[in-house]
Design a protein around this motif. Structure first.
Motif, PDB file in Angstrom:
ATOM      1  N   ILE A 161      -2.660  25.572   6.241  1.00  0.00           N
ATOM      2  CA  ILE A 161      -2.727  24.101   6.709  1.00  0.00           C
ATOM      3  C   ILE A 161      -3.264  23.123   5.659  1.00  0.00           C
ATOM      4  O   ILE A 161      -2.809  21.898   5.782  1.00  0.00           O
ATOM      5  N   PHE A 162      -4.283  23.538   4.844  1.00  0.00           N
ATOM      6  CA  PHE A 162      -4.510  22.590   3.766  1.00  0.00           C
ATOM      7  C   PHE A 162      -3.527  22.155   3.101  1.00  0.00           C
ATOM      8  O   PHE A 162      -3.555  21.305   2.457  1.00  0.00           O
ATOM      9  N   SER A 163      -2.655  23.102   2.761  1.00  0.00           N
ATOM     10  CA  SER A 163      -1.526  22.892   1.589  1.00  0.00           C
ATOM     11  C   SER A 163      -0.610  21.875   2.270  1.00  0.00           C
ATOM     12  O   SER A 163       0.043  21.101   1.634  1.00  0.00           O
TER      13      SER A 163
ATOM     14  N   ALA B  15       0.731  -1.263  -0.032  1.00  0.00           N
ATOM     15  CA  ALA B  15       0.063  -0.245   0.055  1.00  0.00           C
ATOM     16  C   ALA B  15       0.795   1.187  -0.177  1.00  0.00           C
ATOM     17  O   ALA B  15       0.558   2.004  -0.525  1.00  0.00           O
ATOM     18  N   ASP B  16       2.028   1.243   0.770  1.00  0.00           N
ATOM     19  CA  ASP B  16       2.880   2.422   0.827  1.00  0.00           C
ATOM     20  C   ASP B  16       3.505   2.664  -0.399  1.00  0.00           C
ATOM     21  O   ASP B  16       3.723   3.795  -0.841  1.00  0.00           O
TER      22      ASP B  16
ATOM     23  N   CYS C 170       1.291  13.936  -0.950  1.00  0.00           N
ATOM     24  CA  CYS C 170       2.137  13.804  -2.189  1.00  0.00           C
ATOM     25  C   CYS C 170       2.882  12.475  -2.394  1.00  0.00           C
ATOM     26  O   CYS C 170       2.908  12.107  -3.434  1.00  0.00           O
ATOM     27  N   ARG C 171       3.427  11.940  -1.287  1.00  0.00           N
ATOM     28  CA  ARG C 171       4.103  10.738  -1.495  1.00  0.00           C
ATOM     29  C   ARG C 171       3.178   9.505  -2.054  1.00  0.00           C
ATOM     30  O   ARG C 171       3.979   8.486  -2.460  1.00  0.00           O
TER      31      ARG C 171
ATOM     32  N   GLN D  95      -4.195   8.694   7.389  1.00  0.00           N
ATOM     33  CA  GLN D  95      -3.052   9.259   8.153  1.00  0.00           C
ATOM     34  C   GLN D  95      -2.253  10.462   7.618  1.00  0.00           C
ATOM     35  O   GLN D  95      -1.554  11.224   8.171  1.00  0.00           O
ATOM     36  N   GLN D  96      -2.412  10.441   6.269  1.00  0.00           N
ATOM     37  CA  GLN D  96      -1.430  11.719   5.643  1.00  0.00           C
ATOM     38  C   GLN D  96      -2.447  13.110   5.867  1.00  0.00           C
ATOM     39  O   GLN D  96      -1.726  14.090   6.047  1.00  0.00           O
TER      40      GLN D  96
END
Length: 205
Positions: free
Chosen positions: A134-136, A19-20, A143-144, A100-101
C-alpha cells in the motif's frame, strides 16, 4: 460581482495548472532519512516489547503505529515548512496536490489494518506485506510530481511487500521484515530527492 467570481475562478484554475506541472519540493531528504531510522528503532525495540507478535498483535501494532505516527508528524511539519519556502505563493496548491496523491494510501492501510485485526485476526501476519504494498502505491501515485527516479523506491516497496506476504505465516511478523525494507526504501527516497530533485539553495530537512 459575477465577473469578479469568474476572474477569481480563472486565477485558481491557472494556479492549479501551474502546481500540477511543478515538481513538488516539500519532501526533505533529511526528514525522509529520519523516518527510515524510526523504522530501524522500532525493529530493534519490537523483540523487547513484543516477544511473540502472533499472540500479542495489539502490542505489535502499537510499536509500528508509533513509528508511523512519528514519521507522519515529521513529514507533515517538513512538507509545510519547506513548501512555504520553496513554493511560496503556490504552497497551498502544492501541499493539497501532494496530500491528494499520498493520503488515500494511508487511509487504505488503516482500513485494511482494522479489518484484519477485528474481522480476520488469523490473517494479521499479512499486515507487514500489505503495508509495504500500500505504501508503494502511495509512492507510485506521487511519482507524477516527483523526480522520475522515484519509481525505483516504489518498486522496491512493492517487491518487499509481495515477498513478505509470500512467507505465508507468522514469520512475516519478524521485526526486520518491516525494519529493513523501510530503512532501505526511505534512504533510497532521500537519495532520489537529494540528487535527482530540482536544484535548491539548501539541503536541510
Amino acid at each position: 460581482m459575477t465577473d469578479l467570481r469568474r476572474a477569481l475562478g480563472d486565477i485558481h484554475a491557472i494556479r492549479k495548472q501551474v502546481a500540477d506541472r511543478t515538481e513538488f519540493r516539500g519532501y526533505g531528504p533529511v526528514a525522509v532519512t529520519c523516518t527510515g531510522l524510526f523504522a530501524v528503532i522500532a525493529a530493534i525495540a519490537q523483540p523487547y516489547l513484543v516477544p511473540d507478535p502472533s499472540h500479542m498483535p495489539v502490542r505489535y501494532l502499537a510499536v509500528w503505529f508509533a513509528a508511523a505516527t512519528l514519521s507522519l508528524v515529521l513529514s507533515a511539519i517538513t512538507v509545510y515548512t519547506r513548501s512555504r519556502r520553496m513554493h511560496s505563493g503556490l504552497s497551498d496548491e502544492m501541499i493539497r496536490m501532494a496530500a491528494q496523491q499520498f493520503v488515500p494510501s494511508v487511509g487504505a492501510g488503516l482500513l485494511v489494518t482494522l479489518v484484519l485485526v477485528f474481522a480476520v485476526p488469523q490473517g494479521v501476519w499479512m499486515l507487514p506485506g500489505l503495508w509495504q504494498v500500500i505504501f508503494s502505491l502511495g509512492v507510485f501515485a506521487s511519482c507524477r510530481s516527483l523526480p522520475k527516479t522515484m519509481f525505483a523506491p516504489a518498486c522496491l516497496y512493492l517487491g518487499t511487500g509481495v515477498a513478505a506476504m509470500a512467507l505465508g505465516d507468522a514469520r512475516a511478523l519478524s521485526p526486520w521484515v518491516m525494519g529493513v525494507p523501510f530503512a532501505l526504501g526511505q534512504m533510497l527516497i532521500a537519495t532520489v530527492l537529494r540528487f535527482d530533485g530540482a536544484v535548491e539553495e539548501d539541503v536541510d530537512a
